[in-house]
Design a protein around this motif. Structure first.
Motif, PDB file in Angstrom:
ATOM      1  N   VAL A 202      65.616  31.759  32.641  1.00 48.51           N
ATOM      2  CA  VAL A 202      66.551  32.082  31.551  1.00 48.51           C
ATOM      3  C   VAL A 202      67.540  30.943  31.364  1.00 48.51           C
ATOM      4  O   VAL A 202      67.897  30.255  32.308  1.00 48.51           O
ATOM      5  CB  VAL A 202      67.292  33.416  31.860  1.00 48.51           C
TER       6      VAL A 202
ATOM      7  N   GLY B 111      67.522  36.699  16.881  1.00 43.42           N
ATOM      8  CA  GLY B 111      66.114  36.602  17.277  1.00 43.42           C
ATOM      9  C   GLY B 111      65.670  35.222  17.705  1.00 43.42           C
ATOM     10  O   GLY B 111      64.476  34.978  17.886  1.00 43.42           O
TER      11      GLY B 111
ATOM     12  N   TRP C 292      70.574  27.387  20.787  1.00 43.59           N
ATOM     13  CA  TRP C 292      70.615  25.921  20.937  1.00 43.59           C
ATOM     14  C   TRP C 292      69.190  25.377  20.919  1.00 43.59           C
ATOM     15  O   TRP C 292      68.228  26.132  21.016  1.00 43.59           O
ATOM     16  CB  TRP C 292      71.256  25.549  22.286  1.00 43.59           C
TER      17      TRP C 292
ATOM     18  N   THR D 256      61.232  39.018  22.312  1.00 42.01           N
ATOM     19  CA  THR D 256      61.049  37.647  22.814  1.00 42.01           C
ATOM     20  C   THR D 256      59.685  37.120  22.374  1.00 42.01           C
ATOM     21  O   THR D 256      59.558  35.966  21.947  1.00 42.01           O
ATOM     22  CB  THR D 256      61.206  37.619  24.355  1.00 42.01           C
TER      23      THR D 256
ATOM     24  N   SER E 280      59.953  36.000  18.985  1.00 45.79           N
ATOM     25  CA  SER E 280      60.852  34.852  18.814  1.00 45.79           C
ATOM     26  C   SER E 280      60.110  33.530  19.061  1.00 45.79           C
ATOM     27  O   SER E 280      60.607  32.461  18.716  1.00 45.79           O
ATOM     28  CB  SER E 280      62.045  34.964  19.774  1.00 45.79           C
TER      29      SER E 280
ATOM     30  N   LEU F 163      55.864  43.524  26.757  1.00 45.72           N
ATOM     31  CA  LEU F 163      56.318  44.899  26.980  1.00 45.72           C
ATOM     32  C   LEU F 163      56.709  45.518  25.649  1.00 45.72           C
ATOM     33  O   LEU F 163      57.509  44.938  24.914  1.00 45.72           O
ATOM     34  CB  LEU F 163      57.542  44.914  27.892  1.00 45.72           C
TER      35      LEU F 163
ATOM     36  N   GLU G 133      55.968  50.546  21.405  1.00 48.96           N
ATOM     37  CA  GLU G 133      55.529  50.841  20.045  1.00 48.96           C
ATOM     38  C   GLU G 133      54.334  49.997  19.583  1.00 48.96           C
ATOM     39  O   GLU G 133      53.465  50.472  18.864  1.00 48.96           O
ATOM     40  CB  GLU G 133      56.681  50.556  19.045  1.00 48.96           C
TER      41      GLU G 133
ATOM     42  N   GLY H 193      62.389  37.289  29.616  1.00 45.87           N
ATOM     43  CA  GLY H 193      63.345  37.909  28.695  1.00 45.87           C
ATOM     44  C   GLY H 193      62.761  39.081  27.945  1.00 45.87           C
ATOM     45  O   GLY H 193      61.587  39.394  28.091  1.00 45.87           O
ATOM     46  N   GLY H 194      63.629  39.756  27.115  1.00 51.02           N
ATOM     47  CA  GLY H 194      65.045  39.443  26.971  1.00 51.02           C
ATOM     48  C   GLY H 194      65.908  40.291  27.903  1.00 51.02           C
ATOM     49  O   GLY H 194      65.499  40.599  29.031  1.00 51.02           O
TER      50      GLY H 194
ATOM     51  N   VAL I 291      64.820  43.395  30.016  1.00 52.12           N
ATOM     52  CA  VAL I 291      63.756  43.072  30.973  1.00 52.12           C
ATOM     53  C   VAL I 291      64.365  42.328  32.173  1.00 52.12           C
ATOM     54  O   VAL I 291      64.049  42.616  33.333  1.00 52.12           O
ATOM     55  CB  VAL I 291      62.618  42.255  30.314  1.00 52.12           C
ATOM     56  N   TYR I 292      65.277  41.381  31.892  1.00 50.86           N
ATOM     57  CA  TYR I 292      65.978  40.704  32.991  1.00 50.86           C
ATOM     58  C   TYR I 292      66.719  41.737  33.844  1.00 50.86           C
ATOM     59  O   TYR I 292      66.691  41.699  35.070  1.00 50.86           O
ATOM     60  CB  TYR I 292      66.990  39.688  32.449  1.00 50.86           C
TER      61      TYR I 292
ATOM     62  N   GLU J 197      66.264  44.983  34.256  1.00 51.39           N
ATOM     63  CA  GLU J 197      65.393  45.851  35.070  1.00 51.39           C
ATOM     64  C   GLU J 197      64.828  45.077  36.270  1.00 51.39           C
ATOM     65  O   GLU J 197      64.753  45.613  37.373  1.00 51.39           O
ATOM     66  CB  GLU J 197      64.260  46.406  34.191  1.00 51.39           C
TER      67      GLU J 197
ATOM     68  N   THR K   4      72.833  38.436  22.043  1.00 46.17           N
ATOM     69  CA  THR K   4      72.007  38.920  23.152  1.00 46.17           C
ATOM     70  C   THR K   4      72.485  38.210  24.418  1.00 46.17           C
ATOM     71  O   THR K   4      72.747  37.000  24.375  1.00 46.17           O
ATOM     72  CB  THR K   4      70.519  38.569  22.895  1.00 46.17           C
TER      73      THR K   4
HETATM   74  N1  LIG Z   1      67.925  31.950  26.456  1.00 43.33           N
HETATM   75  C1  LIG Z   1      66.829  32.468  26.995  1.00 43.33           C
HETATM   76  O1  LIG Z   1      66.413  32.061  28.094  1.00 43.33           O
HETATM   77  C2  LIG Z   1      66.066  33.558  26.289  1.00 43.33           C
HETATM   78  C3  LIG Z   1      64.922  34.137  26.854  1.00 43.33           C
HETATM   79  C4  LIG Z   1      64.276  35.160  26.182  1.00 43.33           C
HETATM   80  C5  LIG Z   1      64.761  35.598  24.956  1.00 43.33           C
HETATM   81  N2  LIG Z   1      65.849  35.000  24.421  1.00 43.33           N
HETATM   82  C6  LIG Z   1      66.407  35.474  23.143  1.00 43.33           C
HETATM   83  O2  LIG Z   1      66.720  36.852  23.311  1.00 43.33           O
HETATM   84  C7  LIG Z   1      66.434  37.560  22.100  1.00 43.33           C
HETATM   85  C8  LIG Z   1      65.351  38.590  22.358  1.00 43.33           C
HETATM   86  O3  LIG Z   1      65.704  39.388  23.460  1.00 43.33           O
HETATM   87  P1  LIG Z   1      66.142  40.938  23.345  1.00 43.33           P
HETATM   88  O4  LIG Z   1      66.873  41.272  24.605  1.00 43.33           O
HETATM   89  O5  LIG Z   1      66.818  41.146  22.042  1.00 43.33           O
HETATM   90  O6  LIG Z   1      64.741  41.694  23.247  1.00 43.33           O
HETATM   91  P2  LIG Z   1      63.448  41.776  24.215  1.00 43.33           P
HETATM   92  O7  LIG Z   1      63.824  42.271  25.562  1.00 43.33           O
HETATM   93  O8  LIG Z   1      62.671  40.529  24.140  1.00 43.33           O
HETATM   94  O9  LIG Z   1      62.627  42.876  23.431  1.00 43.33           O
HETATM   95  C9  LIG Z   1      63.108  44.195  23.402  1.00 43.33           C
HETATM   96  C10 LIG Z   1      61.919  45.089  23.165  1.00 43.33           C
HETATM   97  O10 LIG Z   1      60.967  44.894  24.208  1.00 43.33           O
HETATM   98  C11 LIG Z   1      60.383  46.125  24.570  1.00 43.33           C
HETATM   99  N3  LIG Z   1      60.785  46.428  25.936  1.00 43.33           N
HETATM  100  C12 LIG Z   1      61.815  45.909  26.642  1.00 43.33           C
HETATM  101  N4  LIG Z   1      61.839  46.413  27.874  1.00 43.33           N
HETATM  102  C13 LIG Z   1      60.798  47.273  27.950  1.00 43.33           C
HETATM  103  C14 LIG Z   1      60.306  48.102  28.975  1.00 43.33           C
HETATM  104  N5  LIG Z   1      60.871  48.148  30.182  1.00 43.33           N
HETATM  105  N6  LIG Z   1      59.218  48.854  28.702  1.00 43.33           N
HETATM  106  C15 LIG Z   1      58.603  48.827  27.485  1.00 43.33           C
HETATM  107  N7  LIG Z   1      59.042  48.039  26.467  1.00 43.33           N
HETATM  108  C16 LIG Z   1      60.131  47.287  26.717  1.00 43.33           C
HETATM  109  C17 LIG Z   1      60.879  47.139  23.569  1.00 43.33           C
HETATM  110  O11 LIG Z   1      59.960  47.021  22.486  1.00 43.33           O
HETATM  111  P3  LIG Z   1      59.563  48.232  21.486  1.00 43.33           P
HETATM  112  O12 LIG Z   1      60.794  48.457  20.653  1.00 43.33           O
HETATM  113  O13 LIG Z   1      58.395  47.687  20.735  1.00 43.33           O
HETATM  114  O14 LIG Z   1      59.234  49.402  22.358  1.00 43.33           O
HETATM  115  C18 LIG Z   1      62.237  46.576  23.173  1.00 43.33           C
HETATM  116  O15 LIG Z   1      62.683  47.022  21.912  1.00 43.33           O
HETATM  117  C19 LIG Z   1      66.028  36.483  21.096  1.00 43.33           C
HETATM  118  O16 LIG Z   1      67.191  36.003  20.440  1.00 43.33           O
HETATM  119  C20 LIG Z   1      65.458  35.399  21.985  1.00 43.33           C
HETATM  120  O17 LIG Z   1      65.488  34.121  21.368  1.00 43.33           O
HETATM  121  C21 LIG Z   1      66.511  34.006  25.060  1.00 43.33           C
END
Ligand SMILES: NC(=O)c1ccc[n+]([C@@H]2O[C@H](COP(=O)([O-])OP(=O)(O)OC[C@H]3O[C@@H](n4cnc5c(N)ncnc54)[C@H](OP(=O)(O)O)[C@@H]3O)[C@@H](O)[C@H]2O)c1
Length: 184
Positions: free
Chosen positions: A9, A21, A25, A56, A59, A75, A78, A114-115, A118-119, A121, A144
């Motif tokens: 991360v 999304g 940077w 993620t 994204s 993960l 839906e 990510g995101g 997930v981190y 958990e 986020t």
């Molecule tokens: N800087 C970094 O290192 C980094 C890394 C990763 C992401 N990002 C940024 O973070 C943002 C995206 O992250 P986010 O936190 O908004 O979303 P995310 O965790 O990537 O996605 C959330 C979705 O993932 C599914 N999900 C998450 N946990 C789950 C679980 N335990 N079991 C089943 N499904 C699960 C669900 O999907 P459903 O709604 O389909 O059920 C939930 O709505 C973006 O802006 C991306 O660019 C940055």
């Protein structure tokens, strides 16, 4: 024994990791680090698994997904369809069980990419766990965030050989690589 979860991360001063999304940077050297960290294996016949939330996954620019040379697991509760060869899991335990069973001969290391939830958990759960954090030493507007790395659960360790120790700089942004290991 269960495989260690490697969280990869990048977070800025307010622990922000994303905006609208996307990443807040653009750091080419950090992208290269991410690619190397998540792709390199000791056994040439194996790949690493990358586990990510649905947002993620979307994204990642279409032309770069699935992340090549890695076993992609998305993960989602839906989502119905992902490209051939990409796996969907309905929970983190389901994703890990997939790695331990069907994919066990193919996977070397597991990376959580990510995101936020997930981190969270992965950090809070009963898993051996290491965090590769790119600390971006600047303020960015974010929507986020990386959940707090608990002092009670994690300790900062010396960077392993494959993680540079020097302060990095790109596009006027300073950043450094830090590594944390779960202690309990
Ligand atoms: N800087 C970094 O290192 C980094 C890394 C990763 C992401 N990002 C940024 O973070 C943002 C995206 O992250 P986010 O936190 O908004 O979303 P995310 O965790 O990537 O996605 C959330 C979705 O993932 C599914 N999900 C998450 N946990 C789950 C679980 N335990 N079991 C089943 N499904 C699960 C669900 O999907 P459903 O709604 O389909 O059920 C939930 O709505 C973006 O802006 C991306 O660019 C940055």
């Amino acid at each position: 024994m269960a495989k260690k979860l490697n969280l990869v991360v990048a977070a800025c001063n307010n622990n922000g990791i994303g905006i609208n999304g996307n990443l807040p940077w653009r750091l080419k050297k950090d992208m290269e680090f991410f690619k190397k960290m998540t792709s390199d294996t000791i056994n040439p016949d194996k790949q690493n698994a990358v586990i990510m939330g649905r947002k993620t996954w979307f994204s990642i620019p279409e032309k770069f997904r699935p992340l090549k040379g890695r076993i992609n697991i998305v993960l989602s509760r839906e989502l119905k369809e992902v490209p051939t060869g990409v796996h969907i899991a309905r929970s983190l335990p389901e994703a890990l069980s997939l790695v331990e069973t069907e994919l066990s001969d193919l996977v070397e290391n597991i990376h959580i990419i990510g995101g936020s939830s997930v981190y969270k958990e992965a950090m809070a759960g009963p898993y051996p766990c290491r965090i590769y954090l790119t600390r971006v030493l600047k303020d960015f507007e974010c929507d986020t965030f990386l959940p707090e790395i608990s002092d009670e659960k994690f300790t900062k360790i010396a960077n392993p050989d494959n993680v540079p120790v020097e302060l990095q700089e790109e596009n006027d942004i300073k950043f450094r690589f830090e590594v944390f290991e779960k202690v309990c």
